[in-house]
Design a protein around this motif. Structure first.
Motif, short mmCIF file in Angstrom:
data_model
loop_
_atom_site.label_atom_id
_atom_site.label_comp_id
_atom_site.label_asym_id
_atom_site.label_seq_id
_atom_site.Cartn_x
_atom_site.Cartn_y
_atom_site.Cartn_z
N ASN A 3 14.96 8.22 6.46
CA ASN A 3 14.23 7.62 5.25
C ASN A 3 13.08 8.26 5.10
OD1 ASN A 3 16.12 5.36 6.46
ND2 ASN A 3 15.32 4.22 4.64
N LEU A 4 12.91 8.38 3.67
CA LEU A 4 11.70 8.91 3.04
C LEU A 4 10.94 8.09 2.38
CD1 LEU A 4 10.42 11.78 2.78
CD2 LEU A 4 11.69 11.96 0.76
N VAL A 5 9.66 7.54 2.67
CA VAL A 5 8.80 6.48 2.13
C VAL A 5 7.53 6.78 1.36
CG1 VAL A 5 7.84 4.17 2.61
CG2 VAL A 5 9.73 5.02 3.83
N LEU A 6 7.49 6.53 0.18
CA LEU A 6 6.28 6.64 -0.47
C LEU A 6 5.63 5.17 -0.41
CD1 LEU A 6 8.00 8.89 -1.76
CD2 LEU A 6 6.32 8.95 -3.41
N ASP A 7 4.44 5.32 0.06
CA ASP A 7 3.40 3.73 0.14
C ASP A 7 2.48 4.06 -0.73
OD1 ASP A 7 2.23 1.46 0.56
OD2 ASP A 7 2.05 2.11 2.65
N SER A 8 2.40 3.41 -2.06
CA SER A 8 1.32 3.54 -2.93
C SER A 8 0.62 5.09 -3.29
CB SER A 8 -0.07 2.46 -2.51
OG SER A 8 0.62 1.20 -2.31
N ALA A 9 1.61 5.88 -3.51
CA ALA A 9 1.34 7.10 -3.69
C ALA A 9 0.97 7.42 -5.03
CB ALA A 9 2.51 8.17 -3.01
N SER A 10 -0.25 8.19 -5.07
CA SER A 10 -0.78 8.55 -6.46
C SER A 10 -0.96 10.06 -6.29
CB SER A 10 -1.96 7.89 -7.02
OG SER A 10 -1.90 6.39 -7.12
N ARG A 11 -0.94 10.79 -7.32
CA ARG A 11 -1.43 12.17 -7.27
C ARG A 11 -2.27 12.45 -8.73
NH1 ARG A 11 -2.80 17.12 -4.53
NH2 ARG A 11 -3.61 18.18 -6.24
N TRP A 12 -3.26 12.93 -8.81
CA TRP A 12 -4.03 13.33 -10.13
C TRP A 12 -4.57 14.79 -9.89
CZ3 TRP A 12 -5.67 8.81 -7.21
CH2 TRP A 12 -6.57 9.12 -6.59
N PHE A 13 -4.88 15.10 -11.17
CA PHE A 13 -5.27 16.83 -11.13
C PHE A 13 -6.32 16.62 -12.14
CE2 PHE A 13 -0.70 16.80 -10.56
CZ PHE A 13 -0.63 18.09 -9.51
N ALA A 18 -0.76 12.02 -12.71
CA ALA A 18 0.46 12.77 -12.70
C ALA A 18 1.36 11.55 -12.05
CB ALA A 18 0.78 14.10 -12.12
N VAL A 19 1.09 10.90 -11.04
CA VAL A 19 1.86 9.88 -10.28
C VAL A 19 0.77 8.68 -9.91
CG1 VAL A 19 3.06 9.25 -8.16
CG2 VAL A 19 3.49 11.44 -9.30
N ASN A 20 1.09 7.44 -10.33
CA ASN A 20 0.24 6.54 -10.30
C ASN A 20 0.75 5.24 -9.42
OD1 ASN A 20 -1.65 4.61 -10.63
ND2 ASN A 20 -1.25 4.19 -12.89
N ASP A 21 0.29 5.31 -7.97
CA ASP A 21 0.63 3.92 -7.30
C ASP A 21 2.20 3.79 -7.30
OD1 ASP A 21 -0.21 2.00 -5.50
OD2 ASP A 21 -0.04 0.43 -7.19
#
Length: 303
Positions: A3-13, A18-21
């Motif tokens: 199981n691959l889990v993203l928990d409130s993951a964000s990524r900004w440059f 780029a990815v918000n919560d």
């Protein structure tokens, strides 16, 4: 099973998010990651594969962090969208190099096994720069699968692939999902996802828009309010008549056409010709004005 889990993951440059919560739980079987170009799918894939750190939140595989955990790479196979840059290698050499990087004790045997699995044994002696797009995609998949990972991530795997090769790749991914592997593939094409995955995750503008059974989400897409451009011999008369219809949410006059928003596409399509005839109006054109995937996804986000 993984199981691959993203928990409130964000990524900004810098100042660009780029990815918000985003929170996702990807389990065994085939899951489609659906979203328009620029939605953040590639960034999500990179974080899931451990190649990009989340700026906030967490990404874990079976409870263990993915970022800076090199042991995770033995469980994950990534098929990136970008083209191969090792055109001087043969297909066999490329796959074997990945087997050697994983220090497989039976690297040669594993290479031949996976080349057979993706139907690339015969052209394996040729250089990568002589391959078609579909052949390059298959050899990338072979390299990602040579160490038998429990998780396979594929970023737009069907781009530029002809119909026959697409069917072959889809059959392969179905078999992997049926075997209990966790398979996640991204696409911006609704029909590709529909043919392969029942469970889908939808992202748009870096945000998680929807999650669940494809059929249920597809019905939301179909049932959403739809905008149409209508041209007729008397737009004002037709517009007034349309406003009295239960299926019509709004009507506005835009230049030489009516901008009509409807809730029930079926009822509107059936009643429009009769309504025009009743008011002695000739219909010239009826065309959807917001049928892009971007507009569909924007509707899902707004729900």
């Amino acid at each position: 099973m993984s199981n691959l889990v993203l928990d409130s993951a964000s990524r900004w440059f810098g100042n660009v998010v780029a990815v918000n919560d985003v929170s996702l739980n990807i389990g065994p079987g085939v899951t489609g990651l659906l979203g328009p170009n620029g939605a953040g799918k590639t960034t999500l894939m990179a974080m899931m594969a451990g190649f990009l750190a989340p700026s906030a939140g967490h990404v874990t595989l079976d409870g263990r962090p993915v970022w800076r955990n090199t042991e995770i790479y033995r469980q994950i196979g990534l098929v990136p969208e970008r083209e191969l840059s090792f055109g001087y290698l043969t297909g066999r050499q490329f796959v074997r190099a990945n087997a050697d990087l994983h220090r497989l004790p039976d690297a040669a045997q594993a290479t031949e096994r996976i080349l057979a699995e993706v139907d690339m044994v015969e052209p394996a002696a040729r250089r990568l720069d002589t391959y078609s797009k579909g052949m390059r995609q298959r050899v990338k998949i072979a390299a990602a699968l040579v160490h038998e990972p429990s998780v396979l991530l594929l970023d737009e795997p069907f781009n530029g692939v002809d119909p026959r090769q697409r069917m072959h790749l889809m059959d392969l991914l179905r078999r992997l999902g049926d075997d209990g592997r966790t398979v996640l593939f991204s696409s911006h094409i609704l029909e590709e996802v529909e043919r392969l995955a029942r469970h889908i995750e939808v992202v748009v503008s870096g945000r998680h828009a929807a999650s669940g059974d494809f059929g249920a989400i597809r019905r939301l897409m179909t049932d959403r309010p739809v905008r149409y451009a209508v041209q007729s011999s008397d737009n004002r008369t037709l517009g007034a008549a349309l406003m009295a219809q239960d299926s019509v949410r709004s009507v506005s006059l835009r230049g030489d056409h009516l901008d009509v928003q409807v809730d029930d596409l079926g009822s509107f399509a059936v009643s429009l010709p009769g309504l025009a005839k009743q008011h002695d109006v000739t219909l010239f054109e009826l065309s959807p004005s917001d049928e892009s995937l971007e507009s569909v996804f924007a509707y899902l986000v707004a729900r």
